[in-house]
Design a protein around this motif. Sequence first.
Motif, short mmCIF file in Angstrom:
data_model
loop_
_atom_site.label_atom_id
_atom_site.label_comp_id
_atom_site.label_asym_id
_atom_site.label_seq_id
_atom_site.Cartn_x
_atom_site.Cartn_y
_atom_site.Cartn_z
N SER A 1 21.40 -42.04 10.04
CA SER A 1 22.27 -42.64 9.18
C SER A 1 23.32 -43.32 10.21
O SER A 1 23.84 -44.64 9.80
CB SER A 1 23.32 -41.47 8.63
N ALA A 2 23.65 -43.02 11.28
CA ALA A 2 24.35 -43.75 12.26
C ALA A 2 23.91 -45.03 12.88
O ALA A 2 24.58 -45.96 12.86
CB ALA A 2 24.79 -42.66 13.64
N VAL A 3 22.62 -44.93 12.84
CA VAL A 3 22.03 -46.28 13.27
C VAL A 3 21.80 -47.30 12.28
O VAL A 3 22.17 -48.51 12.51
CB VAL A 3 20.47 -45.93 13.84
N ASP A 4 21.69 -46.73 11.02
CA ASP A 4 21.78 -47.69 9.87
C ASP A 4 23.43 -48.10 9.66
O ASP A 4 23.30 -49.18 9.34
CB ASP A 4 21.62 -46.84 8.52
N ASN A 5 24.34 -47.39 9.93
CA ASN A 5 25.54 -48.10 9.90
C ASN A 5 26.09 -48.87 10.94
O ASN A 5 26.57 -49.90 10.52
CB ASN A 5 26.71 -46.50 9.98
N VAL A 6 25.23 -48.81 12.19
CA VAL A 6 25.54 -49.84 12.98
C VAL A 6 24.90 -51.31 12.57
O VAL A 6 25.40 -52.11 12.87
CB VAL A 6 24.95 -49.37 14.42
N GLN A 7 23.74 -51.08 12.16
CA GLN A 7 22.89 -52.02 11.91
C GLN A 7 23.70 -52.92 10.58
O GLN A 7 23.45 -54.12 10.60
CB GLN A 7 21.33 -51.55 11.22
N ALA A 8 24.43 -52.11 9.69
CA ALA A 8 24.92 -52.67 8.71
C ALA A 8 26.29 -53.34 9.15
O ALA A 8 26.69 -54.34 8.46
CB ALA A 8 25.23 -51.75 7.61
N SER A 9 26.87 -52.77 10.34
CA SER A 9 28.05 -53.31 10.60
C SER A 9 28.00 -54.56 11.56
O SER A 9 29.01 -55.22 12.09
CB SER A 9 28.69 -52.22 11.58
N ILE A 10 26.98 -55.02 12.03
CA ILE A 10 26.82 -56.10 12.89
C ILE A 10 27.21 -57.37 12.11
O ILE A 10 27.17 -57.69 11.14
CB ILE A 10 25.17 -56.45 13.19
N GLY A 11 28.13 -58.03 13.00
CA GLY A 11 28.95 -59.34 12.44
C GLY A 11 29.99 -58.89 11.75
O GLY A 11 30.77 -59.68 11.22
N SER A 12 30.46 -57.58 11.69
CA SER A 12 31.94 -57.07 11.09
C SER A 12 32.69 -56.47 12.14
O SER A 12 32.32 -56.05 13.13
CB SER A 12 31.58 -56.21 9.97
N ASP A 13 34.08 -56.43 11.82
CA ASP A 13 35.08 -55.77 12.46
C ASP A 13 34.62 -54.33 12.75
O ASP A 13 35.39 -53.71 13.51
CB ASP A 13 36.32 -55.93 11.82
N GLY A 14 33.85 -53.69 11.74
CA GLY A 14 33.41 -52.28 11.83
C GLY A 14 32.48 -51.92 13.10
O GLY A 14 32.19 -50.66 13.19
N LEU A 15 32.03 -52.92 13.59
CA LEU A 15 30.88 -52.60 14.55
C LEU A 15 31.30 -51.60 15.60
O LEU A 15 30.40 -50.82 16.07
CB LEU A 15 30.21 -54.01 15.25
#
Length: 171
Positions: free
Chosen positions: A129-143
Amino acid sequence: MTDMMGKITDSQNILEKLASKIPGFGGYLKEENRRTADKMLRETLAQRYDEQWARISEIQRQMISEGMIEQIDNMEAAAVKLRTFIDGMKTASYGYAGFFGAVKIGDAELEKMYNYDNALLEGVGKVTSAVDNVQASIGSDGLPAAIRNLTTVCADCVTAFDRRKDVLTST
């Protein structure tokens, strides 16, 4: 996941089943089966965590190719923590002390160790889940926050595995 101990017990041949009826020897076989189940479980765990480590490595490559160099060190911290956990999982003792060994690890301790390792399976979902979150956050301020969370989850895995030895020594 299917019960590893059940698989081991079900696969005993006729000679092993007969030998298990010899006083004292049956307990030894049962301990050996638990050790084998523990080893199989931890190999499965290591494989599943390895899959997530590979995903982290792929995300790092992606970040480099997209010029996100400033986040690579933080991702590397998470990768190192997860690798430490995986290596510990692969190399930790299986509770083995030979039939005539000076130190015996009893049935109860082996059961505790197996149950503890089985509980570590839940951690795979947290890391995924944490890896999924990082992947989804690429390019955003949430990274940065996603990477910090991944690092924390990976550190928690290391801590949980370090506590494994306490499972054997607790009463």
